[in-house]
Design a protein around this motif. Structure first.
Motif, PDB file in Angstrom:
ATOM      1  N   MET A 150       0.831  -1.205   0.000  1.00  0.00           N
ATOM      2  CA  MET A 150       0.000   0.000   0.000  1.00  0.00           C
ATOM      3  C   MET A 150       0.868   1.258   0.000  1.00  0.00           C
ATOM      4  O   MET A 150       0.491   2.287  -0.577  1.00  0.00           O
ATOM      5  CB  MET A 150      -0.928  -0.005   1.207  1.00  0.00           C
ATOM      6  N   GLY A 151       2.020   1.181   0.612  1.00  0.00           N
ATOM      7  CA  GLY A 151       2.941   2.319   0.584  1.00  0.00           C
ATOM      8  C   GLY A 151       3.389   2.637  -0.832  1.00  0.00           C
ATOM      9  O   GLY A 151       3.557   3.806  -1.199  1.00  0.00           O
ATOM     10  N   ALA A 152       3.583   1.590  -1.639  1.00  0.00           N
ATOM     11  CA  ALA A 152       3.955   1.809  -3.043  1.00  0.00           C
ATOM     12  C   ALA A 152       2.816   2.484  -3.794  1.00  0.00           C
ATOM     13  O   ALA A 152       3.040   3.390  -4.615  1.00  0.00           O
ATOM     14  CB  ALA A 152       4.325   0.482  -3.697  1.00  0.00           C
ATOM     15  N   LEU A 153       1.571   2.060  -3.525  1.00  0.00           N
ATOM     16  CA  LEU A 153       0.430   2.705  -4.176  1.00  0.00           C
ATOM     17  C   LEU A 153       0.323   4.170  -3.751  1.00  0.00           C
ATOM     18  O   LEU A 153       0.077   5.055  -4.580  1.00  0.00           O
ATOM     19  CB  LEU A 153      -0.867   1.960  -3.833  1.00  0.00           C
ATOM     20  N   ALA A 154       0.497   4.414  -2.460  1.00  0.00           N
ATOM     21  CA  ALA A 154       0.431   5.793  -1.970  1.00  0.00           C
ATOM     22  C   ALA A 154       1.513   6.652  -2.623  1.00  0.00           C
ATOM     23  O   ALA A 154       1.273   7.816  -2.982  1.00  0.00           O
ATOM     24  CB  ALA A 154       0.566   5.816  -0.453  1.00  0.00           C
ATOM     25  N   HIS A 155       2.705   6.082  -2.780  1.00  0.00           N
ATOM     26  CA  HIS A 155       3.797   6.824  -3.422  1.00  0.00           C
ATOM     27  C   HIS A 155       3.447   7.161  -4.866  1.00  0.00           C
ATOM     28  O   HIS A 155       3.770   8.250  -5.354  1.00  0.00           O
ATOM     29  CB  HIS A 155       5.085   6.006  -3.377  1.00  0.00           C
ATOM     30  N   ALA A 156       2.770   6.226  -5.555  1.00  0.00           N
ATOM     31  CA  ALA A 156       2.388   6.480  -6.948  1.00  0.00           C
ATOM     32  C   ALA A 156       1.488   7.708  -7.041  1.00  0.00           C
ATOM     33  O   ALA A 156       1.630   8.521  -7.957  1.00  0.00           O
ATOM     34  CB  ALA A 156       1.685   5.256  -7.530  1.00  0.00           C
ATOM     35  N   VAL A 157       0.576   7.854  -6.079  1.00  0.00           N
ATOM     36  CA  VAL A 157      -0.302   9.020  -6.061  1.00  0.00           C
ATOM     37  C   VAL A 157       0.479  10.281  -5.696  1.00  0.00           C
ATOM     38  O   VAL A 157       0.380  11.319  -6.374  1.00  0.00           O
ATOM     39  CB  VAL A 157      -1.467   8.807  -5.073  1.00  0.00           C
ATOM     40  N   LYS A 158       1.256  10.208  -4.651  1.00  0.00           N
ATOM     41  CA  LYS A 158       1.944  11.404  -4.157  1.00  0.00           C
ATOM     42  C   LYS A 158       3.051  11.879  -5.099  1.00  0.00           C
ATOM     43  O   LYS A 158       3.429  13.057  -5.073  1.00  0.00           O
ATOM     44  CB  LYS A 158       2.490  11.128  -2.757  1.00  0.00           C
ATOM     45  N   THR A 175      -9.029  -6.624   1.886  1.00  0.00           N
ATOM     46  CA  THR A 175      -9.616  -5.376   1.391  1.00  0.00           C
ATOM     47  C   THR A 175      -9.749  -4.366   2.524  1.00  0.00           C
ATOM     48  O   THR A 175      -9.384  -3.192   2.383  1.00  0.00           O
ATOM     49  CB  THR A 175     -10.999  -5.655   0.767  1.00  0.00           C
ATOM     50  N   ARG A 176     -10.267  -4.817   3.645  1.00  0.00           N
ATOM     51  CA  ARG A 176     -10.428  -3.919   4.792  1.00  0.00           C
ATOM     52  C   ARG A 176      -9.075  -3.411   5.294  1.00  0.00           C
ATOM     53  O   ARG A 176      -8.923  -2.230   5.623  1.00  0.00           O
ATOM     54  CB  ARG A 176     -11.170  -4.643   5.924  1.00  0.00           C
ATOM     55  N   GLU A 177      -8.099  -4.298   5.337  1.00  0.00           N
ATOM     56  CA  GLU A 177      -6.788  -3.889   5.847  1.00  0.00           C
ATOM     57  C   GLU A 177      -6.095  -2.934   4.881  1.00  0.00           C
ATOM     58  O   GLU A 177      -5.474  -1.947   5.293  1.00  0.00           O
ATOM     59  CB  GLU A 177      -5.929  -5.140   6.072  1.00  0.00           C
ATOM     60  N   ALA A 178      -6.216  -3.196   3.575  1.00  0.00           N
ATOM     61  CA  ALA A 178      -5.621  -2.288   2.586  1.00  0.00           C
ATOM     62  C   ALA A 178      -6.236  -0.898   2.699  1.00  0.00           C
ATOM     63  O   ALA A 178      -5.522   0.121   2.665  1.00  0.00           O
ATOM     64  CB  ALA A 178      -5.824  -2.850   1.179  1.00  0.00           C
ATOM     65  N   HIS A 179      -7.535  -0.849   2.869  1.00  0.00           N
ATOM     66  CA  HIS A 179      -8.228   0.439   3.025  1.00  0.00           C
ATOM     67  C   HIS A 179      -7.735   1.174   4.266  1.00  0.00           C
ATOM     68  O   HIS A 179      -7.475   2.383   4.235  1.00  0.00           O
ATOM     69  CB  HIS A 179      -9.737   0.192   3.100  1.00  0.00           C
ATOM     70  N   ARG A 180      -7.590   0.451   5.371  1.00  0.00           N
ATOM     71  CA  ARG A 180      -7.148   1.067   6.630  1.00  0.00           C
ATOM     72  C   ARG A 180      -5.754   1.672   6.489  1.00  0.00           C
ATOM     73  O   ARG A 180      -5.493   2.810   6.906  1.00  0.00           O
ATOM     74  CB  ARG A 180      -7.157   0.023   7.747  1.00  0.00           C
ATOM     75  N   ILE A 181      -4.850   0.896   5.869  1.00  0.00           N
ATOM     76  CA  ILE A 181      -3.465   1.351   5.737  1.00  0.00           C
ATOM     77  C   ILE A 181      -3.372   2.569   4.827  1.00  0.00           C
ATOM     78  O   ILE A 181      -2.708   3.566   5.145  1.00  0.00           O
ATOM     79  CB  ILE A 181      -2.579   0.203   5.206  1.00  0.00           C
ATOM     80  N   LEU A 182      -4.041   2.507   3.694  1.00  0.00           N
ATOM     81  CA  LEU A 182      -4.004   3.640   2.770  1.00  0.00           C
ATOM     82  C   LEU A 182      -4.615   4.885   3.400  1.00  0.00           C
ATOM     83  O   LEU A 182      -4.101   6.004   3.216  1.00  0.00           O
ATOM     84  CB  LEU A 182      -4.740   3.291   1.467  1.00  0.00           C
ATOM     85  N   LYS A 183      -5.689   4.708   4.142  1.00  0.00           N
ATOM     86  CA  LYS A 183      -6.317   5.857   4.798  1.00  0.00           C
ATOM     87  C   LYS A 183      -5.356   6.525   5.758  1.00  0.00           C
ATOM     88  O   LYS A 183      -5.276   7.763   5.835  1.00  0.00           O
ATOM     89  CB  LYS A 183      -7.585   5.412   5.527  1.00  0.00           C
ATOM     90  N   GLN A 184      -4.582   5.733   6.494  1.00  0.00           N
ATOM     91  CA  GLN A 184      -3.583   6.290   7.406  1.00  0.00           C
ATOM     92  C   GLN A 184      -2.512   7.074   6.648  1.00  0.00           C
ATOM     93  O   GLN A 184      -1.911   8.010   7.195  1.00  0.00           O
ATOM     94  CB  GLN A 184      -2.928   5.167   8.208  1.00  0.00           C
ATOM     95  N   MET A 185      -2.278   6.690   5.398  1.00  0.00           N
ATOM     96  CA  MET A 185      -1.289   7.366   4.574  1.00  0.00           C
ATOM     97  C   MET A 185      -1.868   8.564   3.834  1.00  0.00           C
ATOM     98  O   MET A 185      -1.174   9.224   3.061  1.00  0.00           O
ATOM     99  CB  MET A 185      -0.678   6.381   3.566  1.00  0.00           C
TER     100      MET A 185
END
Length: 345
Positions: A150-158, A175-185
């Motif tokens: 998820m950090g890699a996905l967040a980096h792609a956006v940022k 799915t729930r865990e991926a959503h939680r992690i991305l939201k924190q980012m």
């Protein structure tokens, strides 16, 4: 002749918001999974892609490994963008993914930061783009911490290389865990792309679709026709020219067992009673749920595309029709829930 889009291209297509985001997708999106590889010439590709856009299909879905060979679908789409679609880039949603085998060695697949971000750069180069609209983790990697993926996905956006990110084929828990992690980012999980059809209901059975609805994640179904099974073309027993012709292809023998084809026959009766093709009924069924943003189709020719688009004339299903479909397909259900396995590296 230079392509010019139809001025009436937005007159008939319907659009739905992806979850709680501001992003709208057409209810029918076009995927380039198996039909836009190295054997597809430019004129026939442009015939399909241009017609699709002229009918309001603004979303074109790809992945790094689409072809065959891998990478060739993105290369072909990049050529279409450069020659004909460039003036309309801002009217389009272009997505790609990474996660399945793409190049040799330990970094050519799965969900590490190294793999995902290297793949995204390669995809952008093949398509001649500065960014994609949606970048997906193509499958859950049980051997890589989800925080890293998820950090890699967040980096792609940022970093500006993707406007939105999504996940594909993630079960409910992941799915729930991926959503939680991305939201924190500080990044939204905009969309989930699972397989889903009348005879493949794993996202209902494991509550993934309910989780997406609860969390505000849009859903776009791939294989809404179960790789063509729900078109009825396999019921004749003639596999020539179909995915079933290749025993090593993506269509498994279990998908065309007699019990499945019997269910397809029964669905055909319901479609005829509605004055629809089986393809159109299958798409109506997928799109009946409020969580569903879009159905992702794949076509080999223009006639198939036109048949798919006919669903726009009759999207609604009655409660009685849904009950009849449930009864018709209960003996033909496929178990296609993704079960993450340790990654072999």
């Amino acid at each position: 002749m230079t392509y010019r889009a139809d001025t009436a291209r937005y007159d008939t297509m319907q659009y739905r918001r992806s979850g709680h985001s501001g992003l709208k997708l057409p209810v029918i999106s076009l995927g380039l999974w198996q039909n836009f590889g190295g054997t597809r010439d430019y004129p026939s590709a442009m015939e399909i892609l241009g017609y699709a856009f002229d009918q309001g299909i603004t979303h074109f879905d790809l992945a790094n490994n689409y072809g065959p060979p891998a990478g060739s679908a993105e290369e072909l789409f990049g050529t279409v963008l450069a020659r004909d679609f460039r003036p309309y880039r801002d009217e389009m949603i272009i997505s790609t993914k990474a996660g399945y085998n793409m190049w040799p060695g330990p970094y050519g697949e799965w969900g590490s930061r190294k793999s995902l971000l290297a793949s995204l750069d390669q995809s952008l180069k093949r398509m001649g783009l500065d960014y994609v609209d949606i970048f997906y983790s193509h499958r859950f990697d049980p051997d890589t911490p989800l925080e890293e993926t998820m950090g890699a996905l967040a980096h792609a956006v940022k970093s500006g290389k993707a406007l939105y990110v999504g996940i594909s084929s993630y079960p409910e828990k992941e799915t729930r865990e991926a959503h939680r992690i991305l939201k924190q980012m500080g990044v939204a999980t905009t969309i989930h792309q699972p397989s889903y059809s009348m005879i493949n209901r794993w996202i209902e059975n494991d509550k993934t679709i309910d989780a997406c609805g609860e969390l505000g994640i849009g859903v776009i179904a791939f294989s809404p026709l179960a790789q063509g099974v729900l078109s009825g073309k396999y019921n004749s027993g003639n596999l020539a020219g179909t995915r079933g012709e290749n025993p090593n292809g993506s269509l498994r023998a279990s998908q065309i067992e007699p019990r499945v084809l019997d269910a397809v026959n029964k669905v055909g009766e319901i479609a005829r009673a509605r004055g629809q093709s089986m393809v159109q009924l299958a798409l109506s069924w997928v799109l009946r749920r409020k969580e569903m943003t879009s159905a992702l189709i794949g076509v080999r020719n223009l006639d198939q595309l036109k048949d798919n688009l006919g669903v726009l004339n009759s999207l609604d299903l009655s409660a009685d029709e849904i009950a009849a479909i449930n009864e018709a397909t209960k003996g033909g259900q496929l178990d296609q829930q993704p079960r993450p396995q340790p990654a072999s590296r």
